[in-house]
Design an enzyme around this catalytic site. Sequence first.
Site, short mmCIF file in Angstrom:
data_model
loop_
_atom_site.label_atom_id
_atom_site.label_comp_id
_atom_site.label_asym_id
_atom_site.label_seq_id
_atom_site.Cartn_x
_atom_site.Cartn_y
_atom_site.Cartn_z
N ASP A 38 -8.00 1.73 0.94
CA ASP A 38 -7.89 2.68 2.05
C ASP A 38 -8.26 4.07 1.57
O ASP A 38 -8.10 4.40 0.38
CB ASP A 38 -6.47 2.70 2.60
CG ASP A 38 -6.14 1.44 3.39
OD1 ASP A 38 -7.07 0.72 3.77
OD2 ASP A 38 -4.93 1.19 3.62
N TYR A 66 -0.44 -2.58 -7.97
CA TYR A 66 -0.40 -1.26 -7.34
C TYR A 66 0.87 -0.53 -7.74
O TYR A 66 1.90 -1.13 -8.04
CB TYR A 66 -0.39 -1.39 -5.81
CG TYR A 66 -1.61 -2.00 -5.20
CD1 TYR A 66 -2.69 -1.22 -4.80
CD2 TYR A 66 -1.69 -3.38 -4.99
CE1 TYR A 66 -3.81 -1.79 -4.22
CE2 TYR A 66 -2.81 -3.95 -4.41
CZ TYR A 66 -3.87 -3.16 -4.02
OH TYR A 66 -4.97 -3.73 -3.44
N ASP A 80 1.51 3.93 7.31
CA ASP A 80 1.48 4.86 6.17
C ASP A 80 1.68 6.28 6.68
O ASP A 80 1.71 6.53 7.89
CB ASP A 80 0.19 4.72 5.35
CG ASP A 80 -1.06 5.06 6.14
OD1 ASP A 80 -1.03 6.02 6.93
OD2 ASP A 80 -2.08 4.37 5.96
N ARG A 171 1.00 -1.26 2.65
CA ARG A 171 1.70 -0.44 3.66
C ARG A 171 2.58 -1.31 4.55
O ARG A 171 3.66 -0.89 4.98
CB ARG A 171 0.72 0.39 4.48
CG ARG A 171 -0.46 -0.32 5.05
CD ARG A 171 -1.57 0.68 5.40
NE ARG A 171 -2.85 0.03 5.53
CZ ARG A 171 -3.43 -0.25 6.68
NH1 ARG A 171 -2.82 0.06 7.82
NH2 ARG A 171 -4.61 -0.83 6.72
#
Length: 286
Positions: A38, A66, A80, A171
């Site tokens: 993203d 992540y 988010d 997210r």
Amino acid sequence: MNGIVIVDKPRDWTSQDVTARLRRVFNTRRIGHGGTLDPMATGVLPVFVGRATRGVEFFEHAEKIYEATLRLGVMTDTEDITGTVLEKREVTISEREFLDILPKFRGKIQQIPPMYSAIKVDGKKLYDLARQGKEVERKPREIEIFELTCLEFSGETARLQIHCSKGTYIRTLCKDIGAALGCGGCMEALRRVQAGEYAIEEAVPLAELLETEDPEKYLRPVDSMFRNYPAVTLTAKQESRCRNGNSFSIALDDGTYRVYGQNGDFLALSRVNSGIMSTIKSFFDV
């Protein structure tokens, strides 16, 4: 030029933005990336150049790691922090309560993809529908969270490390953890620290790539993405059959191998089954 460059993607760049700029850097249109990030996310983005683009399909299934920041008490339409705030709630969660909820999100779990995603329903991308103010039913998908660790907890935020399968929306994971705690939540920051075989320590800042006069020095060989598989060098006769796309006998255990020719060139990713080697994907010049 052929190879893989591991880019440290900056914030506010799309993955397509990165590949578009690198087409000019490497003077080729034959470029693809492994695993979309993203725009708000940073970190590891493998970019495949030239003949290495033949390996992109294998990267679609790569596991990822992540580091994400979860903001508790805030819910948004995009899941988010960049989205429109839908609701805010008071947060009274203790660190112990937070840690106790995490095991529910480890292992194989069901996840409903967010509306703001590129998944298609009836031929239409969800984010296009979301921008029109529409919401459609999405089927849950099975993903796997191999590891989920809390690195830091401040009361209203938690920094998480997540090792997950392909298709995982971090997210959405943040939103779901917040929902399970009863206070809601959204993703505040995201950094990919590993994709497949490539870690953040190997990544090159995009700005450095855009300024270099020698981009080729940043290219890793295509076989580096298969470095966990054992390597085998073929005989001249076997190499000839491999280059012609034929299967052949070989005294190896069943499994997947990196295959090299007599001169050391990486030829293919191949599979051995009952003493017969066949090509999964070839990477040599025709």
